[in-house]
Design a protein around this motif. Sequence first.
Motif, short mmCIF file in Angstrom:
data_model
loop_
_atom_site.label_atom_id
_atom_site.label_comp_id
_atom_site.label_asym_id
_atom_site.label_seq_id
_atom_site.Cartn_x
_atom_site.Cartn_y
_atom_site.Cartn_z
N LEU A 263 -6.53 1.33 -1.57
CA LEU A 263 -6.80 2.30 -2.70
C LEU A 263 -8.22 2.43 -3.04
O LEU A 263 -8.68 3.49 -3.61
N GLU B 9 -3.03 5.17 6.09
CA GLU B 9 -3.00 3.97 5.47
C GLU B 9 -4.45 3.17 4.95
O GLU B 9 -4.78 2.37 5.75
N THR C 55 -8.74 12.50 6.44
CA THR C 55 -8.97 12.73 4.80
C THR C 55 -9.70 14.03 4.64
O THR C 55 -9.23 14.81 3.68
N TYR D 260 -2.40 11.62 -3.70
CA TYR D 260 -1.01 11.16 -3.17
C TYR D 260 -0.69 11.43 -1.49
O TYR D 260 -0.25 10.59 -0.73
N SER E 258 -2.94 8.98 0.50
CA SER E 258 -2.22 7.70 0.32
C SER E 258 -0.80 7.62 1.22
O SER E 258 -0.71 6.68 1.76
N GLU E 259 -0.08 8.66 1.14
CA GLU E 259 1.26 8.70 1.95
C GLU E 259 0.92 8.84 3.64
O GLU E 259 1.77 8.06 4.25
N ILE F 11 -9.75 4.93 -1.18
CA ILE F 11 -9.52 6.43 -1.59
C ILE F 11 -10.18 6.90 -2.68
O ILE F 11 -10.86 7.79 -3.07
N ARG G 150 -0.98 8.73 -7.59
CA ARG G 150 -0.10 8.51 -6.28
C ARG G 150 1.29 8.05 -6.67
O ARG G 150 2.10 9.02 -6.56
N HIS H 261 -9.63 1.76 -8.31
CA HIS H 261 -8.34 2.01 -7.76
C HIS H 261 -7.00 2.24 -8.70
O HIS H 261 -6.19 2.71 -8.03
N LEU I 1 0.71 -1.14 -0.12
CA LEU I 1 0.06 0.13 0.01
C LEU I 1 0.95 1.11 -0.10
O LEU I 1 0.30 2.16 -0.21
N SER I 2 2.17 1.19 0.28
CA SER I 2 2.77 2.26 0.47
C SER I 2 3.89 2.56 -0.71
O SER I 2 4.63 3.55 -0.91
N ILE J 277 -6.57 5.65 -8.95
CA ILE J 277 -6.01 6.41 -7.62
C ILE J 277 -4.32 6.08 -7.62
O ILE J 277 -3.61 6.75 -7.29
#
Length: 449
Positions: A403, A400, A357, A393, A396-397, A406, A422, A415, A17-18, A418
């Motif tokens: 996708l 956690e 968010t 971005y 996402s950063e 988000i 990112r 996704h 995810l990162s 997204i």
Amino acid sequence: MQEINKLWNIVLEKLELSVSNVSFVMWFKPLKVVDMANDTLVLSTKSTFAKNQILKNYFDKLKSATGDVFGENIDIEILDPQEEAQYIAKNKPTKTALDVEANKNPFNPKYTFNNYVVGKCNQTAYAAARAVAENPGKNFNPLFIYGGVGLGKTHLLHAIGNYIRSASPNLKIKYVTCEQFTNDYIESLGSTSKAKTYSEFRDKYRSCDVLMVDDIQFISKKTSTQEEFFNTFNDLHQYGKQIIISSDRPPKEIETLEERLRSRFTMGLIQDLQSPDFETRVAILRKKCQIEKYSITDKALSYIADKIDSNVRELEGMLSKVCFLSNLVGKTTADLADVKEAFNDKYEERNEGGANTEQIISAVCEYFDISRSDIVGKKKSKEIVEPRMIAIYMISEMLELPLVTIGKIFGGRDHTTIMHARDKITDEIKHNRKTQTFVSEIKKMLTSG
């Protein structure tokens, strides 16, 4: 060691995810746990080059994800293949016959058709995979399965392999990743005895009865490899050998894929895997509990299924983490409190600085002087698209979140959209001082507010 590997799978879920999908598949997915001793997690890579890449560019992310799961005091040691062999010789001098046999079988024995949970999201792909396994080379050749990260592609491929090995043990099955196929081909061209080595490469891939290639999307931009795979494909298909391919996207969306390969991929059957619905996610968790003999309450299972809505591997990884931590404190059955503790507000849309968010989106809107409806809406002008990608971005950063989650925040976007946003901003930050400034100043707004 089994519990260590379960925790390592959770680390991989966090890393997935990162970082970008390409970075995850290239550098992190091939990592394997060699040992755990004296608060040091010993990992091995596929090459010295891979080891150096991780140490140079990704070690901080690896350290952070590992610390979240194993504890902040954990140390990491990464070995290349030669160092791994030396380590095993020194610390694990003997291998059992079972270990040797396991290395010969590339298929995970836990990945079978019997424990594959079927729902609306995957029932046609499951039926196609089953049909191919029962009659390889007769139905749906090639079989092309595609879907997002963690939706069960690998499980289906391993289930096919396990079924064929059991039902038709005389058939020769070759299972590789696209990267392994590419590396084998490059090695065959780089040897001093080039002709002999290339001949061995051809025999290796064209003498099998079933060829299974995972993550074929990485063949894009590799012209020579595409040429070789095209010839291998034709040779096998001509003689009725079964070809099974997986990808994270359909053939038409694989960039720079030669049209003749695209045509070959579509001449059989193409099946996609969708994100599982809530009922299927609960069923997946129940099946995992049955296989691993986990004990957990229904409310706890429902909570996990509700929070993780797109990635099956992450879903199962969280279940393993919950039950492992519950057992550590002496409980026989994990409950809702254990689940919430394990999540540690992971999906409560908060980070260490307290931003969520809405606060991130509001800060981006204020910085660029645009409205919230614009940033989450359909407008595609540059004045809106760039702030939208920066907001994606940053969420996402800093948080956690999956996708897919988000994507829902930004008007139900896919996704993959997204992921593209990112990764694009991640790249921009490395090369564009203006983008660096945008992100830095918005972060200051969040921390000062």
